[in-house]
Design an enzyme around this catalytic site. Sequence first.
Site, PDB file in Angstrom:
ATOM      1  N   ASN A 109       3.238   2.899  -0.925  1.00 15.56           N
ATOM      2  CA  ASN A 109       2.260   1.899  -0.494  1.00 15.56           C
ATOM      3  C   ASN A 109       2.978   0.661   0.042  1.00 15.56           C
ATOM      4  OD1 ASN A 109       1.629  -0.820  -2.055  1.00 15.56           O
ATOM      5  ND2 ASN A 109       2.424   0.626  -3.593  1.00 15.56           N
ATOM      6  N   PHE A 113      -0.328  -7.048  -1.548  1.00 16.63           N
ATOM      7  CA  PHE A 113      -1.242  -7.878  -2.346  1.00 16.63           C
ATOM      8  C   PHE A 113      -2.553  -8.159  -1.607  1.00 16.63           C
ATOM      9  CE2 PHE A 113       2.308 -10.197  -4.983  1.00 16.63           C
ATOM     10  CZ  PHE A 113       2.532  -9.024  -5.695  1.00 16.63           C
ATOM     11  N   SER A 174       7.083  -6.751  -6.502  1.00 15.54           N
ATOM     12  CA  SER A 174       6.536  -5.937  -5.423  1.00 15.54           C
ATOM     13  C   SER A 174       7.454  -6.051  -4.205  1.00 15.54           C
ATOM     14  CB  SER A 174       5.135  -6.410  -5.040  1.00 15.54           C
ATOM     15  OG  SER A 174       4.715  -5.776  -3.841  1.00 15.54           O
ATOM     16  N   ASN A 176       6.537  -5.528  -1.171  1.00 18.82           N
ATOM     17  CA  ASN A 176       5.717  -5.626   0.032  1.00 18.82           C
ATOM     18  C   ASN A 176       5.286  -7.040   0.404  1.00 18.82           C
ATOM     19  OD1 ASN A 176       5.703  -2.752   0.340  1.00 18.82           O
ATOM     20  ND2 ASN A 176       4.223  -2.659  -1.331  1.00 18.82           N
ATOM     21  N   THR A 177       5.750  -8.039  -0.345  1.00 16.50           N
ATOM     22  CA  THR A 177       5.530  -9.445   0.005  1.00 16.50           C
ATOM     23  C   THR A 177       6.899 -10.062   0.286  1.00 16.50           C
ATOM     24  OG1 THR A 177       3.516  -9.651  -1.326  1.00 16.50           O
ATOM     25  CG2 THR A 177       4.702 -11.685  -0.804  1.00 16.50           C
ATOM     26  N   LYS A 216       7.022  -8.716 -14.626  1.00 16.53           N
ATOM     27  CA  LYS A 216       7.208  -7.338 -14.157  1.00 16.53           C
ATOM     28  C   LYS A 216       8.367  -7.293 -13.177  1.00 16.53           C
ATOM     29  CE  LYS A 216       4.632  -3.404 -12.274  1.00 16.53           C
ATOM     30  NZ  LYS A 216       3.277  -2.880 -12.028  1.00 16.53           N
ATOM     31  N   ASN A 245       8.419  -1.659 -11.322  1.00 15.38           N
ATOM     32  CA  ASN A 245       7.484  -1.590 -10.214  1.00 15.38           C
ATOM     33  C   ASN A 245       7.831  -0.381  -9.325  1.00 15.38           C
ATOM     34  OD1 ASN A 245       5.563  -2.491  -8.206  1.00 15.38           O
ATOM     35  ND2 ASN A 245       5.892  -4.568  -8.938  1.00 15.38           N
TER      36      ASN A 245
END
Length: 356
Positions: A109, A113, A174, A176-177, A216, A245
Amino acid sequence: MDLYALVRPLFRFVSPERAHALVIRAMRSGMVPDLAGEDDPVLATRVWGIPFPNPIGLAAGFDKHCEVADAVLRLGFGFVEAGTVTPRPQPGNPMPRLFRLDEDEAVINRFGFNSEGLAPFVYRLGKRRGAGATGIVGANVGKNKESEDALEDYAAGVAATCRLADYIVCNISSPNTPGLRALQASAEMEALLAHVLHVRNASIPDPLSRPPLLVKVAPDLDDSALASVAQVAIGSGVDGIIMGNTTLARPAELKSPHRGEAGGLSGRPLMVPSTERLAALRRMVGTRMPLVGAGGVSCGADAYAKIRAGASLVQLYSALVFHGPGLVGRIKSDLAARLKADGFASVADAVGVDAD
């Protein structure tokens, strides 16, 4: 053959994100079987003073907007983590951004967010609390993509949720940011945790009423970076760590044609590396704080391996895509049998026995 096994082949005709939205809609409408039942007493555990009926939780990412927490609990989970939620609404990254790697029982993915923001998230948390809902629900908070002050974004999330969530997680891992994972560096993490802990403590003066606050981190951290995380976490007074994660790694054995998609990989291929990192983290922090093990759990043996590696609680998500809601009960049954077969009277007795 269970019902999920019959309907799952139909998912190939629907995009993964659309399928997820349909599942959330069905759960909101009450189309969820009550699979909870009574848990085997050997699965009961107490972490941060909170009594968990079993140690198997749903990881953040499924119920991003805190819409179906109680429906998820009816599947038999011991706890649910909603989010990640950002202070302000944001759409996330462009579609497509979710990919099923069927051949590998994995998911990639790059949502970034996507969030409705804190207002509706907090409203739903408050609504279930006001209705007297039982069950342990955590809040996973993050930062907006365009924010110039990450610390204030996390502080806003903690301040808004700390009176309503049973625990809070600062997601700093994450992939993806842009720039988010830099918050795992020593100085940045130390500043972040000091700030959010101050906000939580100022919001709730009574120490006994404060929800535990966790951080996390990524399974991609090497020994040096992981040792830094452990040192900062211990020094800060944070209540726990979730390892881990999604990963940016792409194991050579991946077979799916989607294996080259950008984003975070989760699912079965993450089980071995994330559990190794969990055990390493356990050796670094010892028994000074509880750890939560996430990444690749798809059966009772996996959950048991996480616990023996140092996890007081275990989370899963991606495996539900491939095995359906009945998986939760199967994991709990097998985990209980394994604990008893090895002579453990409780989950807590088995935590960290391999790492230690």
